[in-house]
Design an enzyme around this catalytic site. Structure first.
Site, mmCIF file in Angstrom:
data_model
loop_
_atom_site.group_PDB
_atom_site.id
_atom_site.type_symbol
_atom_site.label_atom_id
_atom_site.label_comp_id
_atom_site.label_asym_id
_atom_site.label_seq_id
_atom_site.Cartn_x
_atom_site.Cartn_y
_atom_site.Cartn_z
ATOM 1 N N ASP A 277 36.482 40.969 34.625
ATOM 2 C CA ASP A 277 36.610 39.805 34.227
ATOM 3 C C ASP A 277 37.696 39.050 34.990
ATOM 4 O O ASP A 277 38.688 39.710 35.294
ATOM 5 C CB ASP A 277 36.745 39.679 32.867
ATOM 6 C CG ASP A 277 37.121 38.296 32.139
ATOM 7 O OD1 ASP A 277 36.087 37.518 32.290
ATOM 8 O OD2 ASP A 277 38.372 37.695 32.133
ATOM 9 N N GLU A 319 33.030 39.732 38.235
ATOM 10 C CA GLU A 319 33.105 38.236 38.044
ATOM 11 C C GLU A 319 34.111 37.468 38.522
ATOM 12 O O GLU A 319 35.195 37.613 38.272
ATOM 13 C CB GLU A 319 33.462 38.253 36.430
ATOM 14 C CG GLU A 319 32.896 36.590 36.305
ATOM 15 C CD GLU A 319 34.117 35.915 35.490
ATOM 16 O OE1 GLU A 319 33.727 34.647 35.293
ATOM 17 O OE2 GLU A 319 35.142 36.308 35.546
HETATM 18 C C1 GLC Z 1 36.097 34.661 32.694
HETATM 19 C C2 GLC Z 1 35.207 34.539 31.509
HETATM 20 C C3 GLC Z 1 35.585 33.306 30.584
HETATM 21 C C4 GLC Z 1 37.145 33.337 30.333
HETATM 22 C C5 GLC Z 1 37.917 33.692 31.470
HETATM 23 C C6 GLC Z 1 39.387 34.449 31.061
HETATM 24 O O1 GLC Z 1 36.039 33.694 33.468
HETATM 25 O O2 GLC Z 1 33.724 34.428 31.834
HETATM 26 O O3 GLC Z 1 34.877 33.056 29.669
HETATM 27 O O4 GLC Z 1 37.480 32.238 29.915
HETATM 28 O O5 GLC Z 1 37.302 34.996 32.269
HETATM 29 O O6 GLC Z 1 39.063 35.635 30.743
#
Ligand code: GLC
Length: 633
Positions: A277, A319
């Site tokens: 993430d 991500e």
């Molecule tokens: C990622 C998640 C998102 C979250 C962010 C902080 O982008 O998909 O939902 O707010 O990380 O953890």
């Protein structure tokens, strides 16, 4: 020098695990991946100092790895391309909203199996802070499960059941920050120097202000700025996201070791993939936007090499919601090619699909995707139309320029179109995080609401409804046909609409991303399975896409999708040239029939793979509104 250090590390590992029955294969893997480990590690930390500590953690994780998981390691080594396979179909859901709790998920395995799902991403379920936890992305404890969802034992049992059903399990690993209630943060506030060094803290605004000069704001509306003053410490703390999410300091090797341990722990519960993430943010550098720094990739390389050694069944999914030039680095470029994440979200494809449907023109999509750097043949994009997050209109200025349009104007157009501010738009979405300083506005809304199904239902317009359903299926056909791991977002398979109920929950009301995080409607699923109504039409069509994809070897992610447009951008062509045969995909991005000159597209009698229909290509062919055809040669 490195060879000596690695030889010593190998010996240390062998000594620590002298009587282990699988020591030989572990050492074989060490021999294969330890160079990658060293290169990543030593680029960021002192390799000589850190490697012995890493080895200790590896030995500990290996000891805790069960016999079935060691067997899974061997199986995955044999089928190392499982996440690239056309048969791989992903599904993304929240445990509570989909099935109540982890036990509930077990009872839904048959539903997922029937749909053809082979990969399940359960949204954040590791123990978050109470109250607002940014949808679970503010984790208080990585080694326990959110209590109302179940226990770690339940999770491990579920992972096992899923695996036996041919479904792999993905969990979120939040790397950039922890909840301020996490033990590390609590101990930092209590004045323990070791833990203070896990965070970025500053006695005054001097350095934070210097950073702020080049830092963007992620949540300008509800969490402006990137630093938060903490009274107990009398210091400013780096908080990129919400004030309760404290950024951790990856320049500290002890922090790195903590995450090595956490990844091993999660792998040993039977996790098959960790979603890294917000990985773009983990390295900070003054004078930059503190995203995509080279150290991020060295760290990922080290973490992945460790994981390949001790838990090779586990893969990494990045991500990184960043621009096209940056995102390719998460699958590996240059010295990191094939050595970092196995999967990465294709944010550009997602944005470009929405942009193309709004504009009824695929030329920007074609330009942007054609300018992508090649990615390693061992990697795969995670393709998606919707996810739990907003859509940020990440249209690159140089791509727009190359396509002959103005990037800023087009971003505004997309935000207007999907945010209910464009007359005649088919979409029903809402603005997320309007930033008056930059003019930036992102969009929330479910796929079905954004693609026109909601408007058609509101207007009781049957013809418009059919058009909107076809538009949704056309969009999903691109997601399923592009290659990579397609991710179906919970509820999209039955066309679930925006859900306004989040407004009644104080922990959610401020964050309109909850509008597209509805509770799964199982009654609707039942009618969908009977083929009834809108849900039934969508469900039948999505199932057809899944089935068609599974039989097309040319969709294997090891080859790249090539894009092209015809009819002034109204027709998008995607070609997948594979040794198994070429797959030509034809998409009509408009509500008008397009007369396509099929010269150079397809010729003669062909089977359209989604419908199984026989078609004849010669001269011009009429492509109906929002048709999606997959033609295999
Ligand atoms: C990622 C998640 C998102 C979250 C962010 C902080 O982008 O998909 O939902 O707010 O990380 O953890």
């Amino acid at each position: 020098m490195s060879s000596q250090a690695l030889a010593a590390g190998r010996k240390r590992l062998a000594d620590a695990l002298a009587s282990d029955p699988d020591l030989d294969s572990l050492l074989d893997r060490f021999d294969n991946w330890s160079k990658d480990l060293w290169d990543g590690l030593d680029a960021v930390y002192d390799g000589h100092r850190t490697l012995p500590q890493v080895i200790e953690v590896i030995a500990r994780i290996h000891k805790g790895r069960s016999a079935p998981l060691r067997q899974r390691d061997n199986q995955r080594i044999l089928q190392s391309d499982w996440y690239q396979d056309p048969k791989s179909i992903g599904y993304v859901c929240y445990t509570d909203l989909f099935a109540g709790d982890l036990q509930g998920i077990r009872s839904k395995i048959s539903y997922l199996k029937e749909l053809g799902i082979t990969y399940l991403h359960l949204m954040p379920l590791l123990n978050p802070r109470p109250g607002n936890s940014d949808g679970g992305y503010a984790v208080m404890d990585y080694k326990s499960v959110r209590p109302d969802l179940g226990t770690m034992e339940d999770l491990a049992e579920l992972a096992d059941d899923l695996y036996k059903s041919g479904i792999s399990l993905t969990l979120d690993l939040v790397l950039n920050h922890v909840a301020k209630e996490h033990e590390w943060a609590v101990r930092a506030r209590a004045g323990e120097a070791k833990y203070e060094e896990y965070f970025y803290t500053y006695p005054d605004r001097k350095i934070p202000d210097q950073y702020e000069e080049t830092l963007p704001e992620i949540f300008p509306t509800f969490a402006p700025g990137n630093f938060t003053f903490n009274k107990e410490m009398n210091k400013y703390v780096w908080t990129t996201f919400n004030e309760f999410q404290w950024d951790v300091n990856w320049s500290n090797p002890n922090l790195f070791l903590e995450y090595v341990d956490i990844i091993g722990y999660l792998a040993n519960q039977g996790t098959d993939c960790v979603r890294l993430d917000a990985i773009a943010f983990i390295w900070k550098r003054l004078g930059t936007n503190c995203q995509n720094q080279p150290e991020v990739h060295s760290i990922t390389q080290a973490l992945r090499a460790i994981s390949k050694i001790v838990s090779p069944a586990l893969i990494f999914k990045a991500e990184a919601i960043v621009g096209p030039q940056d995102v390719v680095h998460y699958l590996g470029q240059g010295k990191h090619a094939g050595k970092v994440s196995d999967l990465a979200y294709h944010n550009s494809l997602m944005v470009q699909i929405w942009s193309a449907f709004a504009a009824r023109d695929g030329r920007l999509l074609d330009t942007a995707l054609s300018r992508f750097a090649p990615v390693p043949t061992t990697s795969a994009w995670a393709t998606y139309l919707r996810c739990h997050d907003d859509i940020g209109w990440a249209i690159d200025d140089s791509d727009a320029h190359a396509a002959g349009i103005n990037g800023h104007a087009h971003r505004n157009f997309c935000a207007d179109f999907y945010g209910n501010e464009f007359k005649g738009s088919f979409a029903r979405g809402v603005h997320f995080q309007s930033n008056p300083l930059t003019g930036d506005r992102r969009t929330s809304g479910s796929a079905a609401s954004l693609i026109g199904i909601q408007r058609a239902i509101e207007n009781k317009d049957a013809a418009d409804l059919s058009t909107a359903i076809n538009r949704l299926i056309c969009a999903y056909a691109i997601v399923f046909g592009f290659g990579g791991m397609p991710l179906l977002y919970m509820g999209d398979e039955i066309g679930m609409l925006n859900d306004e109920s989040y407004k009644n929950d104080p922990a959610k009301a401020d964050d309109n991303r909850w509008i597209h995080r509805p509770k799964m409607d199982w009654e609707l699923v039942q009618s969908a399975q009977n083929g009834d109504g809108v849900a039934g039409r969508v469900f039948t069509a999505i199932s057809a896409l899944i089935n068609a994809r599974k039989n097309l070897n040319s969709i294997h992610a090891s080859v790249t999708a090539e894009t092209e447009t015809q009819n002034d951008g109204a027709i998008l062509l995607i070609r997948r040239k594979h040794a198994a045969g070429t797959l030509t995909q034809i998409y009509n991005l408009t509500e008008k029939t397009q007369y396509l000159d099929t010269f150079n597209v397809a010729f003669g009698d062909r089977i359209e793979a989604i419908s199984g229909r026989k078609m004849h290509f010669a001269g011009q062919v009429a492509v109906p509104p929002y048709a999606a055809w997959w033609i295999h040669e």
